[in-house]
Design a protein around this motif. Structure first.
Motif, PDB file in Angstrom:
ATOM      1  N   TYR A  62       7.482 -14.609  12.083  1.00 42.05           N
ATOM      2  CA  TYR A  62       7.348 -15.345  10.819  1.00 42.05           C
ATOM      3  C   TYR A  62       6.760 -16.736  11.048  1.00 42.05           C
ATOM      4  CZ  TYR A  62       8.734 -17.412   6.342  1.00 42.05           C
ATOM      5  OH  TYR A  62       8.742 -18.040   5.116  1.00 42.05           O
TER       6      TYR A  62
ATOM      7  N   ARG B 109       8.987 -10.069   5.613  1.00 44.37           N
ATOM      8  CA  ARG B 109      10.213 -10.477   4.934  1.00 44.37           C
ATOM      9  C   ARG B 109      11.364  -9.605   5.432  1.00 44.37           C
ATOM     10  NH1 ARG B 109       7.099 -13.803   3.968  1.00 44.37           N
ATOM     11  NH2 ARG B 109       6.510 -14.739   1.962  1.00 44.37           N
TER      12      ARG B 109
ATOM     13  N   ALA C 269       5.332  -8.827   3.335  1.00 46.52           N
ATOM     14  CA  ALA C 269       5.655  -9.740   2.240  1.00 46.52           C
ATOM     15  C   ALA C 269       5.151  -9.240   0.884  1.00 46.52           C
ATOM     16  CB  ALA C 269       5.061 -11.117   2.527  1.00 46.52           C
TER      17      ALA C 269
END
Length: 223
Positions: A40, A53, A218
């Motif tokens: 990330y 995510r 995401a």
């Protein structure tokens, strides 16, 4: 399913994380959670931030353990480099691909580099690497008990820490510049508490190796 959705699943580490980011997998469950942190943030083995995510985390407890036998006189990771100590080290597979793609070996190598030495240098000093297929490998337990090894660098701490402590090993703290280097990558400081590991004289600072996050891209739609 009836809505025409097609999902693909995978478990693993760095390769599977990249697979989710590239759309090869819909979802992956990886271990430990720091892998997702690095991906990330674009740290460690990831050259750029990946669009990922976390949906959930399967809870697990683990830490990295760096243990040496008391007979070595070693009390810190930096001392190994300073004395060029020829450790008889039990760890996992030490190959270029394992050091890049295996989460455990990437972490062990990163801590060693931060402390100023590598596997190659350890061998150059006269040290030997004893490979274990997994933390709970019976061969590791035997090598601890019969004195074949005088150091263990690995995770899966619940499977081998007690055996090490019962046979004269001590755990080295991950601290100072070594800890700062690992935190900069995304690792979280934690403690091996003496209350949880009978035989330890004091709590030991180390780095966390817990958590199995479930990750998706995401841009995955909520439905």
């Amino acid at each position: 399913d009836r809505k025409g959705l097609s999902l693909s699943f995978a478990t693993g580490s760095f390769r599977e994380i990249r697979g989710v980011a590239e759309g090869k997998f819909s979802l992956a469950w990886v271990n430990p959670s720091v892998l997702l942190t690095m991906a990330y943030r674009g740290k460690g083995p990831f050259r750029k931030r990946l669009p990922l995510r976390a949906l959930a985390v399967f809870p697990s407890y683990d830490v990295m353990g760096f243990a040496v036998h008391e007979s070595t006189g070693i009390t810190s990771l930096s001392q190994i480099k300073k004395e060029r100590f020829p450790l008889k080290l039990s760890t996992r597979l030490v190959t270029p691909s394992a050091l890049r793609e295996n989460s455990t070996m990437f972490t062990v190598a990163a801590v060693m580099r931060a402390a100023g030495f590598t596997f190659a240098e350890l061998r150059k000093w006269g040290g030997k690497i004893h490979l274990a297929s997994r933390p709970s490998d019976p061969a590791r337990r035997a090598s601890i008990e019969n004195g074949t090894v005088n150091a263990i660098f690995d995770e899966g701490i619940k499977s081998w820490a007690r055996t090490a402590l019962e046979n004269g090993f001590r755990f080295l703290p991950v601290e100072g510049t070594v800890l700062k280097s690992m935190v900069a990558l995304g690792y979280r400081p934690t403690v091996m508490p003496k209350s949880r590991f009978p035989g330890m004289a004091e709590d030991i600072t180390t780095i966390d190796f817990s958590g199995w996050p479930m990750i998706v891209r995401a841009d995955m739609k909520d439905d």
